[in-house]
Design an enzyme around this catalytic site. Structure first.
Site, PDB file in Angstrom:
ATOM      1  N   CYS A 177      -2.221   1.396   6.072  1.00 20.80           N
ATOM      2  CA  CYS A 177      -1.666   0.743   4.874  1.00 20.80           C
ATOM      3  C   CYS A 177      -1.292   1.771   3.800  1.00 20.80           C
ATOM      4  O   CYS A 177      -2.167   2.351   3.149  1.00 20.80           O
ATOM      5  CB  CYS A 177      -2.701  -0.262   4.369  1.00 20.80           C
ATOM      6  SG  CYS A 177      -2.409  -0.849   2.696  1.00 20.80           S
ATOM      7  N   CYS A 215      -2.492   1.089   0.263  1.00 22.60           N
ATOM      8  CA  CYS A 215      -3.940   1.321   0.128  1.00 22.60           C
ATOM      9  C   CYS A 215      -4.186   2.806  -0.139  1.00 22.60           C
ATOM     10  O   CYS A 215      -4.983   3.177  -0.995  1.00 22.60           O
ATOM     11  CB  CYS A 215      -4.687   0.940   1.409  1.00 22.60           C
ATOM     12  SG  CYS A 215      -4.518  -0.778   1.881  1.00 22.60           S
TER      13      CYS A 215
END
Lengths: 110, 316
Positions: free
Chosen positions: A32, A35
């Site tokens: 991700c 993230c």
């Protein structure tokens, strides 16, 4: 440097739900991008709130149980816990200041 | 975090590299095959990838590495990287003008320049200079709370050590005033709210400032587009009616329904009756995209100009 603790399905109960102070859990994954982009902000938030809020990270790929338990459908997602209860859910990327602001809103609402 | 503010800026090495990148970008470039992604590695010298505008190359560790190599403060590097247009796998790579703009920023720097102070002064200039964010905020309380944050940046630029509780108090004061607030004024003040932390400790704050500002400008651009939620709803409702007509036609047996030619003509007539036609939607969306691109370009050029002014001022 403040410490960000890695939590798992196995130790979640003890470290997060049983904590004696608020805990912010970052639900993240290695794949991700957003993230990862939030990592520096999180490290810095951990320093700012050292002693007030414990910051933890949970890898959603390796820890599906907690992901399902808290119905995490999108990441990054941050759950703020107090006394074993979720008191604030923060979904999606945030700037450093808005993440701090959301933590404070969550803590004030209690 | 390594603080290299008191170190020596190795600008000559960087300027050489930038000149190399500029020459490379000015030369003949092989057009990528149709459908092939841009080969950034072929046109951007590896150490400069941090300024490529490609997200993955602007990570904190890449910024730190670049900062260490050229004796520059990570906050300064983060700001230059954040001011580059965002690029993706299929976007053209940085051109000669992009590298030239960075050279223009670096050239006037004295080798002992305090780059963190330059970044702090840039934040103050962003709030107070022209076009000033401050002048767009009319609420005196919000203005004062944002001023207090900018004041902390200016004090830090002078060398004062600002303790964390001061940053936090200033941020929470402004944040409380902005709670639930919408509109341009609040958005302008939110940019300063995003800056409310020591940039030497958290250089990523610079990304937040630029991202919050971009968001404001993009909303501004979208507001000028004549296609809002009402038009979108009318468009979707009408498309729903056409879809229902098509499904109904499809369900009928061929001997009881109108011919395919008549069906197509009927669909065209229905499309023309739309209060929010698809053609206008496509047109407005295209205009929005262009407006966004133009705005992003002007925003970056403007801020690079402002930063240039600050770096040149430091050298006087």
């Amino acid at each position: 440097m403040a410490y960000i603790e890695t939590v798992t399905d196995e130790n979640f109960e003890r470290i997060v739900l049983g904590a004696d102070k608020p805990v912010l859990v970052d639900f993240w994954a290695d794949w991700c991008g957003p993230c990862k982009a939030m990592e520096p902000a999180l490290v810095d938030i951990a320093e700012e709130y050292e002693g007030e809020v414990h910051i933890c990270k949970l890898d959603t790929v390796a820890n599906q149980l907690m992901m399902e338990r808290y119905a995490i459908r999108n990441i990054p997602a941050f759950l703020l816990f107090k006394d074993g209860q979720v008191i604030k859910t923060i979904l999606g990327s945030r700037t450093r200041s808005s993440l701090a602001s959301e933590i404070e809103t969550g803590l004030r609402a209690q | 975090m390594t603080d290299v503010a008191d170190g020596m800026v190795r600008k000559h090495a960087l300027l050489e590299l930038l000149a190399e990148a500029q020459a490379q970008a000015s030369g003949p470039m092989e057009k990528p095959a149709a459908g092939a992604p841009t080969d950034y590695a072929a046109v951007v010298p590896a150490p400069l990838m941090v300024f490529s505008g490609v997200g993955g190359h602007m990570a904190q560790d890449a910024v730190e590495e670049f900062a260490g190599r050229f004796g520059m403060h990570p906050a300064f590097v983060t700001l230059i990287a954040a001011l580059q247009p965002a690029r993706g796998a299929y976007t053209p790579p940085p051109g000669p003008d992009d590298w030239k703009a960075i050279s223009a920023l670096v050239s006037p720097l004295p080798s002992e320049a305090d780059l963190a102070a330059i970044v702090r002064l840039w934040i103050a200039a962003f709030w107070l200079g022209e076009p000033a964010l401050r002048s767009r905020v009319s609420d005196p309380d919000i203005q004062a709370a944002a001023d207090a944050i900018v004041d902390l940046h200016r004090r830090a630029a002078r060398g004062d050590v600002i303790a964390r509780p001061h940053w936090r108090a200033a941020r929470t004061a402004l944040d409380a005033l902005l709670s639930g607030a919408t509109g341009l004024e609040a958005a302008c003040a939110r940019i300063i709210c995003a800056s409310a932390w020591d940039i030497a400790v958290a250089p990523a704050v610079l990304n937040d400032i630029v991202a919050t500002w971009s968001e404001l400008l993009m909303k501004d651009a979208d507001a000028r587009i004549c296609w809002g939620p009402t038009e979108e709803r009318l468009h979707l409702d009408h498309m729903g009616k056409i879809r229902a007509f098509a499904l109904e036609w499809n369900d009928l047996s061929p001997d009881t329904r109108i011919s395919p030619e008549q069906f197509r003509a009927e669909v065209e007539t229905l499309k023309k009756q739309s209060p929010a036609p698809a053609e206008r939607r496509a047109e407005e969306q295209g205009r929005a995209l262009k407006e966004r691109r133009d705005l992003a370009f002007r925003m970056l050029q403007g801020q690079i100009g402002l930063l240039c002014g600050v770096t040149t001022g430091v050298n006087r």
